[in-house]
Structure formats: C-alpha cells, structure tokens
Design a protein around this motif. Structure first.
Motif, PDB file in Angstrom:
ATOM      1  N   UNK A 187       6.408  39.711  64.855  1.00 10.50           N
ATOM      2  CA  UNK A 187       5.206  40.541  64.861  1.00 10.50           C
ATOM      3  C   UNK A 187       5.523  42.025  64.661  1.00 10.50           C
ATOM      4  N   UNK A 188       6.524  42.589  65.363  1.00 13.86           N
ATOM      5  CA  UNK A 188       6.874  43.990  65.087  1.00 13.86           C
ATOM      6  C   UNK A 188       7.334  44.214  63.652  1.00 13.86           C
ATOM      7  N   UNK A 189       8.062  43.247  63.097  1.00 17.08           N
ATOM      8  CA  UNK A 189       8.508  43.374  61.707  1.00 17.08           C
ATOM      9  C   UNK A 189       7.318  43.369  60.750  1.00 17.08           C
ATOM     10  N   UNK A 190       6.371  42.460  60.991  1.00 24.56           N
ATOM     11  CA  UNK A 190       5.182  42.399  60.139  1.00 24.56           C
ATOM     12  C   UNK A 190       4.380  43.693  60.233  1.00 24.56           C
ATOM     13  N   UNK A 191       4.220  44.190  61.454  1.00 22.72           N
ATOM     14  CA  UNK A 191       3.482  45.442  61.644  1.00 22.72           C
ATOM     15  C   UNK A 191       4.183  46.600  60.939  1.00 22.72           C
ATOM     16  N   UNK A 192       5.514  46.579  60.960  1.00 24.31           N
ATOM     17  CA  UNK A 192       6.278  47.671  60.358  1.00 24.31           C
ATOM     18  C   UNK A 192       6.144  47.692  58.839  1.00 24.31           C
ATOM     19  N   UNK A 193       6.273  46.525  58.186  1.00 22.75           N
ATOM     20  CA  UNK A 193       6.172  46.522  56.718  1.00 22.75           C
ATOM     21  C   UNK A 193       4.753  46.858  56.261  1.00 22.75           C
ATOM     22  N   UNK A 194       3.757  46.466  57.046  1.00 26.44           N
ATOM     23  CA  UNK A 194       2.384  46.840  56.707  1.00 26.44           C
ATOM     24  C   UNK A 194       2.191  48.347  56.836  1.00 26.44           C
ATOM     25  N   UNK A 195       2.716  48.915  57.921  1.00 26.11           N
ATOM     26  CA  UNK A 195       2.591  50.359  58.129  1.00 26.11           C
ATOM     27  C   UNK A 195       3.323  51.132  57.042  1.00 26.11           C
ATOM     28  N   UNK A 196       4.528  50.661  56.683  1.00 26.03           N
ATOM     29  CA  UNK A 196       5.298  51.324  55.636  1.00 26.03           C
ATOM     30  C   UNK A 196       4.590  51.252  54.287  1.00 26.03           C
ATOM     31  N   UNK A 197       3.791  50.206  54.099  1.00 30.75           N
ATOM     32  CA  UNK A 197       3.048  50.033  52.842  1.00 30.75           C
ATOM     33  C   UNK A 197       1.682  50.707  52.887  1.00 30.75           C
ATOM     34  N   UNK A 198       1.352  51.290  54.054  1.00 32.97           N
ATOM     35  CA  UNK A 198       0.046  51.931  54.247  1.00 32.97           C
ATOM     36  C   UNK A 198      -1.093  50.940  54.028  1.00 32.97           C
TER      37      UNK A 198
ATOM     38  N   UNK B 154      15.118  36.144  60.148  1.00 30.44           N
ATOM     39  CA  UNK B 154      13.700  36.501  60.211  1.00 30.44           C
ATOM     40  C   UNK B 154      13.424  37.436  59.042  1.00 30.44           C
ATOM     41  N   UNK B 155      12.436  37.088  58.207  1.00 30.12           N
ATOM     42  CA  UNK B 155      12.178  37.878  57.005  1.00 30.12           C
ATOM     43  C   UNK B 155      10.680  38.051  56.803  1.00 30.12           C
ATOM     44  N   UNK B 156      10.284  39.252  56.436  1.00 31.59           N
ATOM     45  CA  UNK B 156       8.881  39.540  56.132  1.00 31.59           C
ATOM     46  C   UNK B 156       8.835  40.439  54.898  1.00 31.59           C
TER      47      UNK B 156
END
Length: 237
Positions: free
Chosen positions: A40-51, A13-15
């Motif tokens: 979905x948690x992975x996608x939410x995490x990379x978006x949050x980390x990217x602000x 699984x990669x995002x």
C-alpha cells in the motif's frame, strides 16, 4: 487510460503506474516477504510521484499467480480493495506471463521459472512473434531436472525468474550452451511488465470479475494437503 499494477506473487513486491502505453512510475522491493506492510505505501508513492489520484485510475492490475500462496492472497486482496474502493476495473494477469514479458522481442524460447519449493518450479514456455507474445505450453509445476530434459531438443532457451539462482547450475549442466539466462535487470517480476500486459487486456475488454476472480495456484497448499490427509473423503469447504 491509467493503470496501477500490483505484484506480490513472489518475494519481490512491485508496483507501477502507466498512462496509456507510457510508464510514469515504477517501484520494486526485493527484500523478502514484507508485502503486507509494503504494498500500500508503494502504491501510494508511485501514484503521488505521478501526480495521480486513486480516483483517476481506470484499472488496477494484479499478478494472478502461480507463486507464493500468501503473496498471491495479499496482492489479490489489495488490488480488489483498491478497485472496489475507487470504483475502477480489475485486470488479472498470470505471473509467468508477466515474467516472460520482461524478455520482449527475444529470439528463442522464453522460460520463466519460479521457485515452487519441494524441488519444483512453476513454469511455461513462450515465443515472441514480432510484437506479440505467444504462450506455447501450459502453466505447470515441474522438477527443474524434468523441465530441462523436456527442452533437450530446443536451443537458445532464456530462463528467468527467482528459480534461476537456485537451479542455474543444474540447468546449465543438462542443457549446456543451449541454456541462456536473463540479465539481472530482467530476471525478476516488474510492475511495468504487468501494467503493459494489463493495458493490452484492457484494449480487448478483458477485465476480471471483482468478486469471483481467484489466484492461480496450480497445486494445493501445504495446509490443504495436510487437512485432506487427516480427513480422507471429506471436502475442505
């Protein structure tokens, strides 16, 4: 342009998130088929980390296949849901292209192989001409032995993908030193590779239709084969 990429075509699984051609965040899990709970948690995490908020994403990129039938459906449904919910574009990129992109700039043949089970791999051949990647054979499902034999007159062939750990010995026995293998950090699908290829498509206006785009399966799934055996001459639909 901001792109969120989602790849669940294989056990990985990669995002990733890129802004224009700059990678902002990337995450990968290679712990088995947990895509339905992890994507979905992975996608939410990379978006949050990217602000970055989902409303700021211009396109969602999805790995289109071939690959795991279940994984492809999960990834496609997730990407379409996010794109429809946020009103952004959808970009579909074939999974073998994504893998080949890992070997950007390689001087020789690039041959991604995905374990298709039943003693077959999904594969295609690529070359790099400067910064451009060219696909030089069709996507196919083929036995690894026949694939190796078809490459008998080629040299400097780099194999990568989850089929390598399964068939590395066979490929080496048939091709000898002509068979090369990608290093561990380039062996499996990466969200960044998917995002970069999606960015190239976006620059050319190559967006996917949200409601009609389907995964690339290449061959029929086991359930469909069994149904046709029990209902000869009838349509699945």
């Amino acid at each position: 342009m901001i792109i969120l990429s989602i790849d669940s075509a294989t056990p990985v699984a990669a995002v990733a998130v890129i802004k224009d051609s700059v990678l902002l965040a990337e995450e990968m899990l290679n712990i088995g088929n947990t895509h339905s709970t992890q994507l979905m948690p992975m996608a939410a995490h990379v978006l949050a980390q990217s602000n970055i908020k989902m409303s700021e994403v211009d396109a969602v990129a999805v790995s289109q296949g071939p690959g795991s039938f279940t994984g492809l459906r999960i990834g496609m449904a997730t990407a379409k849901g996010l794109a429809q919910g946020s009103g952004c574009k959808l970009i579909a990129v074939p999974t073998l292209d994504v893998l080949a992109q890992n070997m950007w700039g390689y001087d020789g043949l690039v041959c991604p192989i995905l374990n298709a089970k039943k003693n077959e791999v999904y594969s295609a051949l690529y070359r790099f001409d400067g910064a451009k990647m060219a696909q030089i054979s069709d996507y196919t499902a083929i036995s690894p032995e026949n694939l190796a034999k078809s490459l008998a007159n080629s040299a400097n062939i780099c194999f990568l993908g989850d089929g390598v750990p399964v068939y590395r010995e066979m490929l080496s026995n048939i091709l000898g030193e002509r068979a090369k293998f990608a290093p561990a950090d380039k062996l499996l699908s990466r969200g960044a590779s998917l995002a970069y290829l999606a960015y190239e498509k976006a620059q050319c206006g190559e967006y996917a239709e949200l409601f009609t785009t389907l995964p690339i399966y290449i061959r029929k799934c086991e359930a469909e084969i069994n149904w046709e055996l029990k209902h000869p001459g009838e349509s699945v639909l």
